[in-house]
Design a protein around this motif. Structure first.
Motif, PDB file in Angstrom:
ATOM      1  N   LEU A 120      40.951  28.458  40.673  1.00 54.24           N
ATOM      2  CA  LEU A 120      40.360  29.228  39.580  1.00 54.24           C
ATOM      3  C   LEU A 120      40.629  30.710  39.820  1.00 54.24           C
ATOM      4  CD1 LEU A 120      38.502  29.563  37.095  1.00 54.24           C
ATOM      5  CD2 LEU A 120      36.561  29.533  38.690  1.00 54.24           C
ATOM      6  N   LEU A 121      41.353  31.330  38.899  1.00 55.14           N
ATOM      7  CA  LEU A 121      41.681  32.752  39.010  1.00 55.14           C
ATOM      8  C   LEU A 121      40.620  33.590  38.305  1.00 55.14           C
ATOM      9  CD1 LEU A 121      45.545  32.556  38.384  1.00 55.14           C
ATOM     10  CD2 LEU A 121      44.326  32.600  40.561  1.00 55.14           C
ATOM     11  N   PRO A 122      40.494  34.873  38.665  1.00 55.39           N
ATOM     12  CA  PRO A 122      39.483  35.729  38.020  1.00 55.39           C
ATOM     13  C   PRO A 122      39.695  35.775  36.517  1.00 55.39           C
ATOM     14  CG  PRO A 122      40.414  36.796  39.956  1.00 55.39           C
ATOM     15  CD  PRO A 122      41.245  35.588  39.712  1.00 55.39           C
ATOM     16  N   PHE A 123      38.585  35.786  35.767  1.00 54.04           N
ATOM     17  CA  PHE A 123      38.693  35.835  34.314  1.00 54.04           C
ATOM     18  C   PHE A 123      37.867  36.994  33.761  1.00 54.04           C
ATOM     19  CE2 PHE A 123      35.296  32.833  35.364  1.00 54.04           C
ATOM     20  CZ  PHE A 123      34.242  33.305  34.595  1.00 54.04           C
ATOM     21  N   ASP A 124      38.263  37.431  32.585  1.00 47.37           N
ATOM     22  CA  ASP A 124      37.606  38.543  31.896  1.00 47.37           C
ATOM     23  C   ASP A 124      36.386  38.006  31.149  1.00 47.37           C
ATOM     24  OD1 ASP A 124      36.827  40.726  30.442  1.00 47.37           O
ATOM     25  OD2 ASP A 124      38.771  41.084  29.501  1.00 47.37           O
ATOM     26  N   LYS A 171      48.114  39.631  39.401  1.00 47.11           N
ATOM     27  CA  LYS A 171      46.702  39.869  39.162  1.00 47.11           C
ATOM     28  C   LYS A 171      46.498  40.569  37.824  1.00 47.11           C
ATOM     29  CE  LYS A 171      45.159  40.093  43.990  1.00 47.11           C
ATOM     30  NZ  LYS A 171      44.491  40.909  45.023  1.00 47.11           N
ATOM     31  N   THR A 172      45.524  40.057  37.076  1.00 41.72           N
ATOM     32  CA  THR A 172      45.174  40.701  35.810  1.00 41.72           C
ATOM     33  C   THR A 172      44.121  41.777  36.012  1.00 41.72           C
ATOM     34  OG1 THR A 172      43.535  38.970  35.394  1.00 41.72           O
ATOM     35  CG2 THR A 172      45.743  38.643  34.477  1.00 41.72           C
ATOM     36  N   MET A 173      43.389  41.706  37.146  1.00 41.48           N
ATOM     37  CA  MET A 173      42.392  42.713  37.475  1.00 41.48           C
ATOM     38  C   MET A 173      42.637  43.168  38.903  1.00 41.48           C
ATOM     39  SD  MET A 173      38.967  41.039  35.757  1.00 41.48           S
ATOM     40  CE  MET A 173      39.404  39.356  36.190  1.00 41.48           C
ATOM     41  N   GLN A 174      42.933  44.442  39.077  1.00 42.62           N
ATOM     42  CA  GLN A 174      43.308  44.959  40.386  1.00 42.62           C
ATOM     43  C   GLN A 174      42.157  44.808  41.373  1.00 42.62           C
ATOM     44  OE1 GLN A 174      44.738  48.957  40.331  1.00 42.62           O
ATOM     45  NE2 GLN A 174      45.183  49.033  42.523  1.00 42.62           N
ATOM     46  N   GLY A 175      42.499  44.379  42.590  1.00 47.35           N
ATOM     47  CA  GLY A 175      41.503  44.242  43.641  1.00 47.35           C
ATOM     48  C   GLY A 175      40.718  42.946  43.595  1.00 47.35           C
ATOM     49  N   SER A 176      40.937  42.122  42.577  1.00 49.68           N
ATOM     50  CA  SER A 176      40.170  40.886  42.453  1.00 49.68           C
ATOM     51  C   SER A 176      40.814  39.771  43.263  1.00 49.68           C
ATOM     52  CB  SER A 176      40.083  40.465  40.984  1.00 49.68           C
ATOM     53  OG  SER A 176      41.379  40.259  40.453  1.00 49.68           O
ATOM     54  N   GLU A 177      39.992  38.857  43.731  1.00 48.57           N
ATOM     55  CA  GLU A 177      40.465  37.714  44.501  1.00 48.57           C
ATOM     56  C   GLU A 177      40.279  36.441  43.691  1.00 48.57           C
ATOM     57  OE1 GLU A 177      38.148  37.852  48.067  1.00 48.57           O
ATOM     58  OE2 GLU A 177      39.569  39.143  49.106  1.00 48.57           O
ATOM     59  N   ALA A 178      41.049  35.429  44.037  1.00 48.59           N
ATOM     60  CA  ALA A 178      40.866  34.132  43.401  1.00 48.59           C
ATOM     61  C   ALA A 178      39.445  33.644  43.659  1.00 48.59           C
ATOM     62  CB  ALA A 178      41.890  33.136  43.942  1.00 48.59           C
ATOM     63  N   LEU A 179      38.826  33.055  42.646  1.00 50.86           N
ATOM     64  CA  LEU A 179      37.418  32.687  42.762  1.00 50.86           C
ATOM     65  C   LEU A 179      37.214  31.484  43.666  1.00 50.86           C
ATOM     66  CD1 LEU A 179      36.300  33.240  39.077  1.00 50.86           C
ATOM     67  CD2 LEU A 179      36.033  34.760  41.033  1.00 50.86           C
ATOM     68  N   PRO A 189      43.899  44.140  50.033  1.00 55.46           N
ATOM     69  CA  PRO A 189      43.022  44.188  48.854  1.00 55.46           C
ATOM     70  C   PRO A 189      43.663  44.887  47.662  1.00 55.46           C
ATOM     71  CG  PRO A 189      42.279  45.727  50.536  1.00 55.46           C
ATOM     72  CD  PRO A 189      43.347  44.898  51.163  1.00 55.46           C
ATOM     73  N   TYR A 190      44.714  45.685  47.914  1.00 57.99           N
ATOM     74  CA  TYR A 190      45.380  46.395  46.820  1.00 57.99           C
ATOM     75  C   TYR A 190      46.641  45.680  46.359  1.00 57.99           C
ATOM     76  CZ  TYR A 190      42.212  50.053  48.388  1.00 57.99           C
ATOM     77  OH  TYR A 190      41.087  50.757  48.739  1.00 57.99           O
ATOM     78  N   ASP A 191      46.879  44.497  46.881  1.00 54.75           N
ATOM     79  CA  ASP A 191      48.031  43.706  46.461  1.00 54.75           C
ATOM     80  C   ASP A 191      47.884  43.349  44.983  1.00 54.75           C
ATOM     81  OD1 ASP A 191      50.277  42.154  46.302  1.00 54.75           O
ATOM     82  OD2 ASP A 191      49.697  40.755  47.888  1.00 54.75           O
ATOM     83  N   LEU A 192      48.958  43.467  44.226  1.00 53.51           N
ATOM     84  CA  LEU A 192      48.919  43.193  42.792  1.00 53.51           C
ATOM     85  C   LEU A 192      49.249  41.743  42.464  1.00 53.51           C
ATOM     86  CD1 LEU A 192      50.638  46.434  41.427  1.00 53.51           C
ATOM     87  CD2 LEU A 192      48.200  45.940  41.698  1.00 53.51           C
TER      88      LEU A 192
END
Length: 457
Positions: free
Chosen positions: A64-68, A399-407, A374-377
């Motif tokens: 599950l990837l980060p979602f808006d 990544k669609t949101m910078q700094g976010s990790e897979a949930l 953590p800054y990997d895109l």
């Protein structure tokens, strides 16, 4: 002159008898060679004998990837096929994920209301319950979880900081944003069983709070509020695992408390019992806990530092213990056979499964690298070889949101209406050597479920 084909005559041709056309041994041989979950679902939809040849379905876990929260699109990464799939889920709008358990997502909104959602229920299931509401969090949960006073003002949760130098709470306070809800209320919710199994009567939800030695629990479909339970741990709970019909609360030092929650009929008082003699293996960092084959497993890293070069190296390690032993102790594991472990970094848990499809056996699939940038895109996946402890890191998706990790990982649960009853769980344990996992969903329903394949980066 040749006559055109008669459509009525064509429609009157007998259909092939799929039920008796192939021997059972040949069907089972074909079923074991299906390459993906989609193939398995198509195979099962042909007829009942073909369905019986696939008692498990090859639906491996998805990442599950980060979602808006302002959108209803959710992306999932299939590691076995190295593809990203998008699914339209209107129920995620305005919510933040606070758990992935038994194939269901736990979602929380700014009112601290919690929804359990099965994102993989097919078209027919939408007419039934693919969504279960849990009791909203109350001020007693906020008081146990937050280090600062929290109250509800005009229907919105507000935190009252005490940083004015006098120890007094700010009366006006500030509203708690959606992205901060997990820090104040439920950091992660773990289920004992799917909430739609046997009418939900067997499902208990336990929540790890933002920062607390207490946990909160509720019996799905029974309780109207969350109940707090003191784990008796010295430090804040860092992980919650359901293992051997008990919840385990584990703090940041690795101390374990066994939490016994009865069902509604039993009426027994919930209890928490410490395991003071079971300390984590020395030197094991970044610990994650999961249940596999009825035993508690711990996954972590052994780190070596080099002061001369100011660098470090690490190797992953896995240990297990049987909590039913008279004196439980951790033992090193170097081979788990044909099983695969899936560990989440964002949600501090994981699960195991028989190696399916193109997933590699005797491996650990980590949702994020242990020591990622953590800054990997780009989202990256770390795959650990259990026998050697070495890892390979693979790019997953931009990544669609910078700094976010897979949930975290989620294992599609396509059973409905009691498909994970005790009988089925016992049967699945006896069939654990099969090369596929279970499904009852026709391929047509999976396609209509809203999956859209997108290009991998």
């Amino acid at each position: 002159m040749a006559q055109p084909p008669n459509p009525k005559r064509r429609s009157s041709l007998p259909l092939p008898d799929w039920r008796s056309g192939l021997p059972e041994e040949l069907l089972q041989s074909i079923a074991q060679r299906l390459a993906s979950g989609h193939d398995a679902a198509s195979f099962r939809s042909a007829c009942s004998p073909w369905r019986a040849a696939v008692p498990f379905a090859t639906f491996g876990p998805l990442l599950l990837l980060p979602f808006d929260p302002d959108s209803d699109r959710v992306d999932f990464y299939c590691a076995s096929e190295e593809k990203v799939f998008s699914k339209t889920l209107p129920d995620v709008r305005g919510k933040v994920a606070c758990g992935s358990s038994c194939g269901w997502l736990a979602l929380m909104d700014e009112a601290a209301s919690v929804t359990l959602l099965n994102p993989f229920a097919g078209a027919r299931a939408r007419a039934r319950a693919q969504r279960v509401e849990l009791p909203p969090a109350g001020e007693h949960v906020a008081a146990a979880s937050s280090s600062e006073p929290v109250s509800k003002v005009h229907g919105r949760w507000v935190v009252h900081p005490t940083n004015n130098g006098y120890g007094n709470a700010d009366a006006a306070g500030r509203g708690i944003k959606l992205e901060d809800m997990r820090d104040v209320f439920f950091r992660e919710i773990v289920l004992s069983a799917p909430p739609d199994a046997d009418g939900g009567s067997e499902c208990v939800a336990m929540a790890m709070l933002g920062c607390s030695t207490e946990v909160a629990f509720c019996r799905v479909g029974v309780d109207s509020a969350w109940t707090l339970l003191d784990t008796k741990l010295d430090c804040s709970v860092a992980s919650v695992v359901h293992c051997q019909d008990k919840f385990l609360a584990i703090d940041y030092t690795g101390e374990i408390s066994i939490c016994s929650i009865s069902n509604a009929a039993a009426g027994a008082t919930p209890t928490a019992t410490l395991l003071p003699s079971l300390s984590p293996p020395a030197g094991l960092c970044h610990r994650s806990y999961l249940e596999s084959n009825g035993e508690l497993h711990i996954v972590g890293a052994m780190v070596s530092t080099f002061h001369e070069t100011q660098s470090f190296a690490y190797s992953s390690a896995i240990y297990k213990c049987n909590l039913h032993d008279r004196t439980p102790e951790w033992s090193r594991v170097r081979d788990i056979g044909d099983r695969t472990l899936f560990v989440s970094k964002h949600f501090k848990g994981g699960f195991s499964g028989t190696s399916v499809s193109m997933y590699k056996e005797n491996k650990i699939y980590m949702s994020e690298p242990l020591y990622g940038d953590p800054y990997d895109l780009v989202h990256r996946l770390e795959i650990v070889d259990i026998s050697t402890g070495t890892s390979e890191v693979k790019p997953v998706h931009e990544k669609t949101m910078q700094g976010s990790e897979a949930l975290g990982w989620i294992r599609p649960n396509l059973w409905k209406g009691g498909g994970f009853s005790k009988h089925n769980k016992e049967r699945s344990h006896t069939e654990a050597t099969s090369n596929v996992t279970r499904s009852s969903e026709p391929a047509a329903e999976i396609k209509s479920g809203g999956f859209v394949q997108s290009k991998n980066t």
